[in-house]
Design an enzyme around this catalytic site. Structure first.
Site, PDB file in Angstrom:
ATOM      1  N   ALA A 249       0.808  -1.227   0.000  1.00 12.11           N
ATOM      2  CA  ALA A 249       0.000   0.000   0.000  1.00 12.11           C
ATOM      3  C   ALA A 249       0.837   1.271   0.000  1.00 12.11           C
ATOM      4  CB  ALA A 249      -0.937   0.002   1.194  1.00 12.11           C
ATOM      5  N   ALA A 250       2.108   1.178  -0.349  1.00 13.44           N
ATOM      6  CA  ALA A 250       2.978   2.364  -0.285  1.00 13.44           C
ATOM      7  C   ALA A 250       2.444   3.490  -1.160  1.00 13.44           C
ATOM      8  CB  ALA A 250       4.392   1.997  -0.698  1.00 13.44           C
ATOM      9  N   GLY A 251       2.043   3.160  -2.383  1.00 11.33           N
ATOM     10  CA  GLY A 251       1.523   4.191  -3.279  1.00 11.33           C
ATOM     11  C   GLY A 251       0.227   4.793  -2.770  1.00 11.33           C
ATOM     12  N   ASP A 252      -0.616   3.975  -2.140  1.00 11.55           N
ATOM     13  CA  ASP A 252      -1.876   4.480  -1.598  1.00 11.55           C
ATOM     14  C   ASP A 252      -1.635   5.405  -0.411  1.00 11.55           C
ATOM     15  OD1 ASP A 252      -3.317   3.042  -3.482  1.00 11.55           O
ATOM     16  OD2 ASP A 252      -3.513   1.292  -2.176  1.00 11.55           O
TER      17      ASP A 252
END
Length: 303
Positions: A249-252
């Site tokens: 979920a880094a991009g989120d």
């Protein structure tokens, strides 16, 4: 926030399996996810005096009820969510020992969030500062939401994931004040065939995307950081060095943090610095929403 809600079913594995390969994994982890919900959850945890509201669609099932409870626990307003008969969205995720992941999504209720349902979103958009969108709901719904937001003077941030096989319509890119692709998405959107994203290639892709009509481009470069292109000027923001556990979920988290920072009045490069720090913290933990840091953690994160 508007977008998808999925129940994530994750398994850790030694390596991402190849086509036709069966491997044994670790324990099953069930956690609430979906790009839209992940970003709303991250934003709500980071917000200080900024209200976060989620728009989207879940099924009237156990997964749907659990996902709404989970979002509400952060203070996110879920009272405008649509609930329909049928299954909620589900994501099947494998995560390697190196922290890389592969994901397959069964969209369920997410793809029943139609443009007609957007008519009920006006009451939320009327008082909004920023609308954050992704592409795990129907493309026509994304366009309808972006159009409604721009008509009200609301800032539109578009996370172009996943990129449709047919690409993005020009009118949608022109509706976006900010677009936030990662390297793979930027390559798909620009038709780049470069095997390695060098600084020159990254700069070229951001310029090309900006030329398509969006106001600014933030190219997410994973562990390297991000490249911000605005007003014909490119600024590189390096990411802090951390021990990677799970990049799911880094991009989120980056996008949720970006929306909060901009809504609080930060300039774009400062907002990206804040978002990069939040994303770096998230990859040190397992899970999607479970990995989102608090505002206190980001403020205390020294690099």
């Amino acid at each position: 926030m508007a977008g998808s809600l999925n129940m994530d079913l994750s398994v850790r594995v030694g390596h991402i399996p190849a086509a036709g390969e069966t491997i044994l994994g670790g324990d099953l982890l069930q956690s609430a996810g979906g790009k839209g919900a992940n970003q709303a959850y991250a934003a709500a945890k980071l917000a200080k005096g900024v209200g976060v509201t989620m728009l989207g669609c879940v099924g009237r099932d156990d997964f749907g009820r659990e996902m709404l409870r989970n979002l509400a626990s952060t203070g996110c307003d879920v009272s405008h969510m649509d609930k329909i008969a049928g299954p909620s969205g589900v994501a099947l995720i494998v995560v390697s020992e190196e922290g890389e992941n592969a994901i397959v999504v069964a969209s369920g209720a997410n793809f029943l969030y139609s443009p007609e349902r957007v008519k009920h979103a006006g009451v939320v958009l009327d008082g909004a500062d920023t609308l954050l969108l992704q592409l795990e709901i129907p493309l026509e719904t994304v366009k309808a939401l972006a159009t409604a937001a721009r008509a009200r003077g609301v800032r539109v941030i578009l996370d172009p994931a996943p990129v449709p096989a047919s690409g993005l319509p020009a009118e949608l890119l022109k509706l976006a004040d900010i677009i936030t692709p990662n390297e793979t998405e930027a390559m798909a959107l620009t038709g780049s065939s470069d095997q390695k994203i060098t600084p020159d290639v990254a700069a070229h892709m951001t310029r090309e995307l900006a030329a398509k009509g969006c106001g600014a481009v933030i190219l997410k470069l994973g562990s390297r950081g991000c490249l911000v292109y605005q007003g014909e000027q490119a600024t590189f923001i390096p990411a802090p060095k951390v021990e990677v556990v799970d990049t799911t979920a880094a991009g989120d988290v980056f996008n949720g943090a970006l929306a909060v920072a901009l809504s609080e009045g930060l300039q774009l490069t400062d907002a990206c610095l804040f978002a990069t720090r939040a994303a770096a913290l998230s990859v040190t933990r397992k899970g999607a929403q479970l990995s989102a840091p608090s505002r206190e953690e980001v403020n205390a994160f020294h690099v």
